[in-house]
Design an enzyme around this catalytic site. Sequence first.
Site, PDB file in Angstrom:
ATOM      1  N   THR A 297       0.806  -1.219   0.000  1.00 35.17           N
ATOM      2  CA  THR A 297       0.000   0.000   0.000  1.00 35.17           C
ATOM      3  C   THR A 297       0.840   1.270   0.000  1.00 35.17           C
ATOM      4  O   THR A 297       0.486   2.260  -0.633  1.00 35.17           O
ATOM      5  CB  THR A 297      -0.928   0.016   1.229  1.00 35.17           C
ATOM      6  N   TYR A 422     -34.678 -18.417   1.923  1.00 37.77           N
ATOM      7  CA  TYR A 422     -35.506 -17.444   1.216  1.00 37.77           C
ATOM      8  C   TYR A 422     -34.757 -16.781   0.063  1.00 37.77           C
ATOM      9  O   TYR A 422     -35.334 -16.108  -0.778  1.00 37.77           O
ATOM     10  CB  TYR A 422     -36.035 -16.363   2.182  1.00 37.77           C
TER      11      TYR A 422
END
Length: 628
Positions: A297, A422
């Site tokens: 980074t 679901y």
Amino acid sequence: MNYPLPEINLKALFLGDKGENVDLFKEILLKVVDEHVGWRQNYQPQDLPVITPYDKSSQSFEDTVNHMRTVFNELSSKLRTDSLPWHTAGRFWGHMNSETLMPAIIAYTAAMLWNGNNVAYESSPGTSQMEEEVGHHLAKMMNYKENESWGHICADGSIANLEGLWYARNLKSLPLAIKEAAPEYVEGKSEWELLNMSTKEILDIMEQIPDKLDDVKSHSARSGRYLDKLGKWLIPQTKHYSWMKAADIIGIGLDSVEAIDVDSSYRMDVDKLEAKIRELAAENIPVLGVVGVVGSTEEGQIDHIDKIVQLREKLAAEGIYYYIHVDAAYGGYARAIFLDENDEFLDYDKIDEVYKRHNIFTDMKLKDQWLTEDIYNAFKAMSQVETITIDPHKMGYIPYSAGAIVIKDSRMRDAISYFATYVFEKNADIPALLGAYILEGSKAGATAAAVWTAHKVLPLNVTGYGKLMGASIEGAYRFYNFLMDKSFNVNGKIIRVHPLTKPDFNMVDYVFNEEGNTDLEKMNKLNHDFFDYASYVKGELYNNEFITSHTDFAIPDYGSSPLSFVQKLGFSREEWDRAGKVTILRACALSPYAHDEEVFEEYMVKIENAMQEKLEKIYWHETNEKQK
């Protein structure tokens, strides 16, 4: 459609520094909007519009529209006033922000109109299939075996890293769980042997006991068991801060994370890694996993992934095994520059020939300056690790937010899966089961469409993304060479520029120091002051002619790894211990334009003048402060 891929011209793929391609942008954007509205009109055409001409002519409708226009005027003002000019061809040398691919922006905008939720296939069949394809694109770029590997898009690299640790944690605990739920499959193995089984050994056993899978998982680390037995998660000092968050969230705790020293080139020191693993083994502490970084980074450096893999092979023969995760959030897409037209990893001695054929570098001397066998071998070895983080929203040039993770063996998904009835059926096929195998819930189908489109326009090899990676690396090396031996005269004081290290990728770190200065805190202040003027802090945004970023390499994070650099600048060990850090200016060279020599030279004249001006402001302010 199958047709010959054209010679890719990068200038056709971006909106442009000055919006040069705005007509093309609007043409395609208007087309996708019109097609979407046509789809709405053609669905059940017997249904009449619910917004009537009468509605549109009402005063409240007109007032609402004008209100909306006013809000958009305010939005535009705020964005134009307080946004960074990351799109510029040569003014912005700072964060991992850049011009993003026009096809990706348009695809994202178009797909937002359809508002797919990719966690539920029945909500987003089109974009869910795109995400499935994208996962395979990225796995293929890593040379993972087709039909055996998998990947998916997530919010960012932090989520991908968390998932990598999630996989490692659960897999490491499975042998202990198997001993409880199906002991005959690990009969005769000690706890040490169970905690050092390879990922393949574990998955082979799990494949043999599908009827006991749920029972084994219920006894694994997901239940809260064994977290204190799994050992250490070893990361380089250049690690991303997300690893500390991940260890906290995943339950192994911060004390389980240990940083391995990096060398003077800011790559993990593999000798010190081996020493640490042997030290732990002597205390009967296993290694949960090792993280190698491809594109750190702060420095953009590439760890020796090949040596980390070789060390694992060496230690495995002694009964010590560790999981490997590569954090390539920044550098992952750079692997495309090593893949030929058939997506095969290039032989080292064939690279020049292929690069010349596809115009990967405009100046092969810069390619030679960049590409070493160390870098080549590190990228090649990525195919041998369990999981890899890759961020399309970094070097994929995709709009935020688009991270990703790929896994070498798709059977690993069973270690972390959950099923919500679901949303998806347990026996359904991918991509219908996407949500069962990822950390996130609802997620934008627009992101998948953006990444998918970018990959179709720019193949993940030398014919596509390889050209874009080459342009970025070439621009970085032009900037690196520009800074070498650069000096400025400010009222008789000579201020010299010192690059931190030769870039492994496309990030250039550097410092300013006054000639003869041996006070490290004074140098740190100079560089922090320079950042202030080369940012929104004091330099503003709209009229700022050079923008960069900064970071601190401090002893708590880096130990004494930066010592050789500060000593090379003339500072003593005592100065380093006293200051405790070195402040670095940091340039992510992501511009797709600055590789062009003519463009670069034009901007560097301006940048040099801007640097001179900022240094003069700093010393003028310093002189006035002393006079007060």
